[in-house]
Design a protein around this motif. Sequence first.
Motif, PDB file in Angstrom:
ATOM      1  N   ALA A 186      58.284  22.795  48.456  1.00 28.27           N
ATOM      2  CA  ALA A 186      58.115  20.923  48.766  1.00 28.27           C
ATOM      3  C   ALA A 186      56.723  20.371  49.443  1.00 28.27           C
ATOM      4  O   ALA A 186      56.881  19.238  49.010  1.00 28.27           O
ATOM      5  CB  ALA A 186      58.847  20.759  50.172  1.00 28.27           C
ATOM      6  N   ALA A 187      55.428  21.686  49.635  1.00 25.58           N
ATOM      7  CA  ALA A 187      54.781  21.047  50.712  1.00 25.58           C
ATOM      8  C   ALA A 187      53.395  20.938  49.719  1.00 25.58           C
ATOM      9  O   ALA A 187      52.959  20.435  49.535  1.00 25.58           O
ATOM     10  CB  ALA A 187      54.290  21.843  51.617  1.00 25.58           C
ATOM     11  N   TYR A 234      48.629  28.215  46.462  1.00 27.01           N
ATOM     12  CA  TYR A 234      49.497  28.631  47.738  1.00 27.01           C
ATOM     13  C   TYR A 234      50.617  29.582  48.273  1.00 27.01           C
ATOM     14  O   TYR A 234      50.877  29.581  47.124  1.00 27.01           O
ATOM     15  CB  TYR A 234      50.687  27.396  47.817  1.00 27.01           C
ATOM     16  CG  TYR A 234      49.629  26.026  46.974  1.00 27.01           C
ATOM     17  CD1 TYR A 234      49.064  24.853  47.854  1.00 27.01           C
ATOM     18  CD2 TYR A 234      50.032  25.873  45.656  1.00 27.01           C
ATOM     19  CE1 TYR A 234      48.516  23.982  48.028  1.00 27.01           C
ATOM     20  CE2 TYR A 234      49.356  24.227  45.346  1.00 27.01           C
ATOM     21  CZ  TYR A 234      48.191  23.027  46.328  1.00 27.01           C
ATOM     22  OH  TYR A 234      47.435  22.367  46.502  1.00 27.01           O
ATOM     23  N   ASP A 264      59.025  30.216  50.905  1.00 25.78           N
ATOM     24  CA  ASP A 264      60.612  29.206  51.434  1.00 25.78           C
ATOM     25  C   ASP A 264      60.106  28.277  50.364  1.00 25.78           C
ATOM     26  O   ASP A 264      59.754  27.673  50.482  1.00 25.78           O
ATOM     27  CB  ASP A 264      60.940  29.310  52.280  1.00 25.78           C
ATOM     28  CG  ASP A 264      60.311  28.039  53.615  1.00 25.78           C
ATOM     29  OD1 ASP A 264      59.254  28.271  52.870  1.00 25.78           O
ATOM     30  OD2 ASP A 264      60.489  28.427  54.604  1.00 25.78           O
ATOM     31  N   GLY A 265      61.675  27.044  50.891  1.00 24.42           N
ATOM     32  CA  GLY A 265      61.465  25.967  49.479  1.00 24.42           C
ATOM     33  C   GLY A 265      60.681  24.928  51.015  1.00 24.42           C
ATOM     34  O   GLY A 265      60.233  24.219  49.883  1.00 24.42           O
ATOM     35  N   THR A 266      60.312  24.999  51.840  1.00 22.85           N
ATOM     36  CA  THR A 266      59.594  24.111  52.861  1.00 22.85           C
ATOM     37  C   THR A 266      58.233  24.637  52.118  1.00 22.85           C
ATOM     38  O   THR A 266      57.797  23.417  51.890  1.00 22.85           O
ATOM     39  CB  THR A 266      59.879  24.626  54.241  1.00 22.85           C
ATOM     40  OG1 THR A 266      61.227  24.109  54.402  1.00 22.85           O
ATOM     41  CG2 THR A 266      59.111  23.988  55.110  1.00 22.85           C
ATOM     42  N   ASP A 267      57.617  25.623  51.958  1.00 24.76           N
ATOM     43  CA  ASP A 267      56.265  25.609  51.602  1.00 24.76           C
ATOM     44  C   ASP A 267      56.106  25.015  50.189  1.00 24.76           C
ATOM     45  O   ASP A 267      55.561  24.399  49.458  1.00 24.76           O
ATOM     46  CB  ASP A 267      56.343  27.244  51.352  1.00 24.76           C
ATOM     47  CG  ASP A 267      55.857  28.402  52.739  1.00 24.76           C
ATOM     48  OD1 ASP A 267      55.803  27.167  53.387  1.00 24.76           O
ATOM     49  OD2 ASP A 267      56.200  29.410  52.984  1.00 24.76           O
TER      50      ASP A 267
END
Length: 170
Positions: free
Chosen positions: A22-23, A13, A17-20
Motif C-alpha cells: 500500500a505504501a 520496494y 505484507d499488504g502495508t508495504d
Amino acid sequence: LKDQFGIGGNQIYKITDGTDFAAVPYNPATHYILQPLIQASGFAIDHYTGSSDLRVIICNDQIIQSYLRIAKAGEFRANAQQGGELVYLTLDKIPTDVLTMITEIKQRFPNKTALYTLDFIKSDHGHLYFIEGNNSPGLNWFDREDETRAKELIHLLVNNLQQLILQPKH
C-alpha cells in the motif's frame, strides 16, 4: 517490486505484507515487475562479503568489464546509487559457474555486435541466478576508480562503433 525501466536501485520496494504494498506510490505510467527476494551473499570473491550481485558488461560477444556490487549493511539493494560498494573484477576473478552461464546466454543471442549487461546473484546456499539483462549499461562515476573504468568503457565503445561504421557492407 521494481520499476521495469528503473535505474540505480530507484523505485524498488521490498514487499513483506499488504502495508508495504500500500505504501508504493501509484503511477499509471510505471510498469512494475515482481521479483522474489533471494538472500544473495553467496559470491566468495577475495575478501568481499555481504549481500551482492555481479554485473558483466558484454560488447561484441566479449566481456569488457565486470564488477561486484555489495549492498551497504541493512540494505537489500546493491546499487552504488543506494550506497553499495563497487569492486571491479578481472576476467580471472569471475566465478566459473557465472562464465558458463554467460556462455549459455550468449549462445541465444543472434546479434553478436550487441552491447548489454548481465546481472547475477548467488544465494546463501550457493545457487546461481541470472536476474536480469540490460541493453543500456550505466556508467558509475562515484570515485576515481569509477572514473577510470567509465573512461575505459567509453573508449572501448567508441572504438567498437568506429569499427562498425568502417566495416564494409556485404
